[in-house]
Enzyme design. Structure first.
Site, PDB file in Angstrom:
ATOM      1  N   GLY A  24       0.817  -1.200   0.000  1.00  0.00           N
ATOM      2  CA  GLY A  24       0.000   0.000   0.000  1.00  0.00           C
ATOM      3  C   GLY A  24       0.850   1.247   0.000  1.00  0.00           C
ATOM      4  N   ASP A 137      -7.575   6.831   8.681  1.00  0.00           N
ATOM      5  CA  ASP A 137      -7.449   6.193   7.364  1.00  0.00           C
ATOM      6  C   ASP A 137      -8.497   5.090   7.196  1.00  0.00           C
ATOM      7  OD1 ASP A 137      -6.442   5.841   4.821  1.00  0.00           O
ATOM      8  OD2 ASP A 137      -4.764   4.579   5.454  1.00  0.00           O
ATOM      9  N   ASP A 154      -5.043  -1.517  11.136  1.00  0.00           N
ATOM     10  CA  ASP A 154      -4.185  -0.322  11.120  1.00  0.00           C
ATOM     11  C   ASP A 154      -4.741   0.785  12.002  1.00  0.00           C
ATOM     12  OD1 ASP A 154      -2.511  -1.646   9.486  1.00  0.00           O
ATOM     13  OD2 ASP A 154      -2.759  -0.368   7.738  1.00  0.00           O
TER      14      ASP A 154
END
Length: 909
Positions: A24, A137, A154
């Site tokens: 990513g 995010d 995350d």
């Protein structure tokens, strides 16, 4: 030593890397084996340039703040650290898929499923926010699905990275957050984000689960961010009408531009999703406090008097100086159902024109169930009035004096067109050209009507009051290119046209498909020399009196560039103005600009989802596979000889491919991979292979491939004319071929594979003949011809087609299909609402015709008069393409007044 080898060596005492799982913007993810605990984990390694900026000590310190998050919908953090310059963190390895994987496969989710996922993620967010941790995010890639349960990954990593980097994130070339899901405050790089930023991002994810796309899309990250900051997201119900009102209101509230206008917490967000009574709060306007009277000579009054003395010259300047620019206003025009814009489902030309003073609109609208006529709508009136004598009209164009309208009308046969002029004061229209007319005309300043002829190579003109047609110039066309959509410049020196490749344009029209934008070029032609003086890549262009070339790309973006009308030259770079303009086949758009700066256009048409369904002879509909509902466009289908499989053409993401579906609820597999457009599937009689048309190599040829996907795609037939489709005889001795050409020259050929070196004409007369269908015994050929002035179904003997001809349909028809035993011939009415049957037991001369089944009133079956979109199974059922719900076919009709102010500001003079 290679970086990967260095990494393996650096962590060898703790983790054994097995394989890369993905990469990513911030990290590369590996599947690793945790040696200490004997388990698989996901080990994420930050990109080296990011690690260099962060520093190991600060990153490890910051990431500790997220390690204590414990929630069933939060993926925990196992470990983090630094090894030989690599910064990494470790999380559980989850068997399953990400929400992104699921959306890539299904595009849209069920409403209940989407709400359930969002609610559970919101619960995780609410927990983290109460621990003062913001994710920053939230996106489908960071939502894992494990046994149907969402788990957020995350968590806090973006915060740790941001905090560790301080003000040096620009050194990495990275931004935190994914553009499609950034909140406006995140998009503008505000440092102090609140929990409401996460709420916005989660709502953007929900928006995509419901509609198939994020709230804002664009061709670049900068474009997306600009939309997030400046444009309101389209209501989800515009794309998906079945979304409940409370869910739509919740999404709208959470996507508010100002954080203060959103929900206070993720818990409130989740509660609103499950509360049927929730509605978006109305805007409140605070009342001004009451004015207090006091002494004239108090200090405030003295200051006010002094201020008035200072402001007096300013007031005089406002009164006597130049007037401020008029405000820009935008609004949509609602048209009653009886006066709505006409939508044919095909590549209809421009439907609208605006008067030079911007006060009146003329458009192609509905006239009864299937008819079409022009409507006149002055903006000072609530309703439009039909213009008499304008039935079957297209492409209206206002005269420079605003008193007349020119339009194109289909002529007496097939694609022949007439150019007519109607007065808005009343009276019958006057025909000014009755042959050789292209798809549209433009009114020049000399009171001539300019048009490209039907070959697309010559520019002609005719007096608007009637008279001889004159050749203006031969357009300087390259090979395999034709010109459409003329627009004469006000000075009369040049004309704007669109160049379209002939090898694909008409075939795409027949297939109901769009072409990629690089294949279209907008040229400004010098009328004296016939040569192009300027060009841009786009679908259709017009000139704005502000001194700009305004044009629309094939993707629906409206752009403009400064243009010198005298020199016929662009004087500046193009700039993007807006997106979402409706663009149809052959680049047709509805964009018009008045001389005084009023812009009118239509937005993208949104269609309801489609599904493949069985239709019985009794008119009952049954889904083939309830789970097989997508936002795809189905552009053709063909049942295998035994009825167990269907070859279906699916158009998606700018390409069309043939797929094989095992009926009823079996797997779906893609068959074609080469070329941009693959269509017209036909099974070989043994059911082992599928032949199909493909536009690869710049021309339409026929290819063949085994239906099970094994083996390569092989070229079956290559002619000097584009092939629309082929049909096999049951004994495989004959191959019947449909070829295309200019209007009136679509023909049907046949050849014997292995015997004939070239096809021979079977039906090739001075009309368009297409859609051939051989009877199972190979003795009869059914096809469609426009020789009577409209499409009808005919039957001839085969292969000796000259021995007879019988017209089977009488009220307009298309898409002939034989029953498995050859005793019946089916065809559809032109509106697709009825399937007719002709009894062929005693031959075509004695055929008895009747309506077999009518579509239920609530169903809308896809149709295309040039491409069969249904088939019949051996058991007599019909396989059809139907839309779910009522589609909003025409989009919005948008008016922007005083648009030149915005144009000059964004593009320049």
């Amino acid at each position: 030593m290679e970086p990967l080898d260095r990494l393996k060596a650096a962590i060898a005492n703790r983790y054994a890397l097995e394989r890369e799982l993905g990469a990513g913007g911030m990290a590369t993810v590996y599947l690793a084996h945790d040696l200490k605990h004997d388990r698989h984990v996901a080990l994420k390694v930050l990109r080296p340039e990011l690690a260099a900026v962060l520093g190991a000590e600060r990153f490890v310190q910051e990431i500790k703040t997220t390690a204590n998050l414990q929630h069933p919908h939060i993926l925990p953090l196992f470990d983090s650290g630094e090894a030989d310059g690599f910064l990494y963190y470790v999380m559980p390895f989850i068997e399953g898929e990400t929400l992104r994987d699921k959306l890539n496969r299904e595009t849209q989710l069920g409403i209940d499923e989407a709400v359930k996922i969002t609610t559970e993620v919101a619960d995780a967010l609410d927990y983290a926010h109460r621990q003062n941790v913001i994710h920053r995010d939230i996106k489908p890639e960071n939502i894992l699905l494990h046994d149907g349960r969402p788990v957020v990954a995350d968590f806090g990593i973006a915060l740790a990275v941001s905090a560790a980097a301080g003000g040096r994130m620009t050194e990495t070339g990275l931004s935190l957050g994914t553009p499609h899901y950034m909140s406006p405050e995140q998009a503008t790089a505000e440092k102090d984000l609140t929990n409401r930023s996460d709420i916005y991002s989660l709502s953007a994810v929900l928006y995509e689960m419901l509609t198939g796309n994020p709230p804002h899309t664009g061709s670049s990250a900068q474009q997306i961010i600009m939309k997030i900051v400046t444009e309101e997201a389209q209501p989800v119900t515009r794309v998906r009408k079945s979304v409940p009102p409370n869910v739509a209101a919740t999404v709208a509230n959470a996507l508010a531009k100002l954080p203060a206008d959103r929900f206070h917490s993720a818990a409130e967000f989740a509660e609103a999703l499950s509360n049927p009574a929730f509605t978006a709060p109305a805007a409140q306007v605070a009342a001004a406090p009451p004015r207090r009277l006091g002494s004239l000579w108090n200090p405030l009054s003295i200051a006010t008097t002094a201020l008035a003395a200072v402001m007096l010259p300013v007031a005089l300047w406002a009164l006597l100086g130049p007037a401020p620019p008029a405000p820009i206003t935008r609004f949509t025009v609602a048209l009653d159902d009886e006066e709505a814009l006409y939508f044919s489902g095909q590549g209809n030309p421009s439907r609208i024109t605006i008067s030079p003073d911007g006060s009146e609109l003329v458009y192609a609208g509905v006239d009864g169930e299937q008819g079409r006529r022009l409507w006149h709508r002055p903006f000072n009136q609530l309703h439009a009035q039909p213009l008499s004598g304008t039935d079957d009209a297209w492409a209206p164009a206002f005269s420079p004096d605003g008193e007349r309208v020119a339009f194109i009308k289909r002529g007496t046969r097939g694609d022949a067109r007439q150019l007519k002029v109607a007065s808005l004061a009343g009276g019958p229209p006057v025909t000014v050209a009755d042959s050789g007319v292209g798809s549209s005309a433009s009114w020049g300043p000399d009171d001539y009507l300019y048009f490209v002829d039907d070959s697309g190579r010559a520019l002609r003109r005719v007096p608007a009051s009637g008279g001889p047609v004159e050749d203006v110039t031969a357009l300087d066309a390259v090979q395999n290119v034709r010109y459409i959509w003329p627009h004469v410049l006000p000075g009369g020196r040049g004309i704007i046209v669109t160049a379209v490749p002939t090898t694909q344009s008409r075939q795409a029209t027949a297939a109901g498909m769009r072409l990629d934008s690089p294949e279209y070029q907008i040229h400004v032609i010098d009328l004296e020399s016939g040569r192009s003086r300027a060009s841009v890549t786009g679908a259709q262009g017009i000139f704005a009196a502000s001194g700009h070339l305004v044009y629309v790309t094939q993707e629906g973006s409206l752009l403009a560039a400064p243009f010198d009308e005298r020199k016929l030259e662009l004087t500046g770079r193009p700039a993007a103005l807006l997106e979402g303009v409706d663009v149809r086949i052959n680049g047709a758009t509805d964009v018009a600009v008045s001389a005084n700066g009023t812009l009118v256009y239509t937005t993208v048409s949104f269609n309801a989802p489609e599904e493949i369904a069985w239709l019985t002879r009794a008119g009952q509909t049954e889904k083939v596979d309830p789970s097989w509902v997508r936002d795809w466009e189905f552009e053709g289908l063909a049942l295998s000889p035994d009825g167990t499989r269907v070859a279906v053409v699916i158009e998606r993401e700018g390409r069309a491919d043939v797929w094989i579906k095992h009926l009823d609820r079996g797997p779906l597999s893609r068959l074609t991979f080469e070329g941009a457009y693959n269509t017209y599937p036909t099974w070989t009689p043994d059911g082992r292979s599928v032949s199909f048309g493909s536009s690869r190599n710049g021309e339409w040829n026929t290819w063949i491939k085994r239906a099970d996907g094994s083996g390569p795609e092989e070229l079956l037939l290559d002619l000097d004319r584009d092939i629309r489709g082929v049909h096999w005889s049951k004994d495989r001795r004959w191959l019947v071929v449909s070829v295309e050409g200019p209007p009136g020259s679509d023909d049907i050929f046949a050849l014997r594979p292995g015997v004939d070196s070239v096809p021979v004409p079977i039906v090739a007369e001075a009309f368009d003949e297409f859609e051939p269908a051989l009877s199972p015994d190979g003795n009869w050929l059914a096809y469609v011809s426009d020789e009577s002035g409209r499409n009808e179904v005919y039957v001839r003997p085969f292969p000796n087609a000259g021995d007879g001809k019988w017209q089977i349909s009488t009220d307009g028809a298309a898409e002939p299909v034989w029953s498995a035993d050859g005793r019946e011939l089916y065809f559809r009415s032109l509106d697709g609402k009825a399937i007719h049957v002709a009894d062929m037991m005693n031959g075509p001369s004695a055929a008895v015709r009747r309506i077999l089944v009518r579509a239920p009133a609530q169903n809308d079956y896809e149709r295309n008069p040039r491409n069969r979109l249904y088939d019949v199974a051996p058991d007599g059922r019909f396989l059809v393409i139907q839309r779910l719900g009522t589609p909003d076919l025409s989009g919005d009709l948008v008016i922007v007044q005083n648009w030149f102010e915005e144009l000059r500001e964004k593009v320049g003079n």
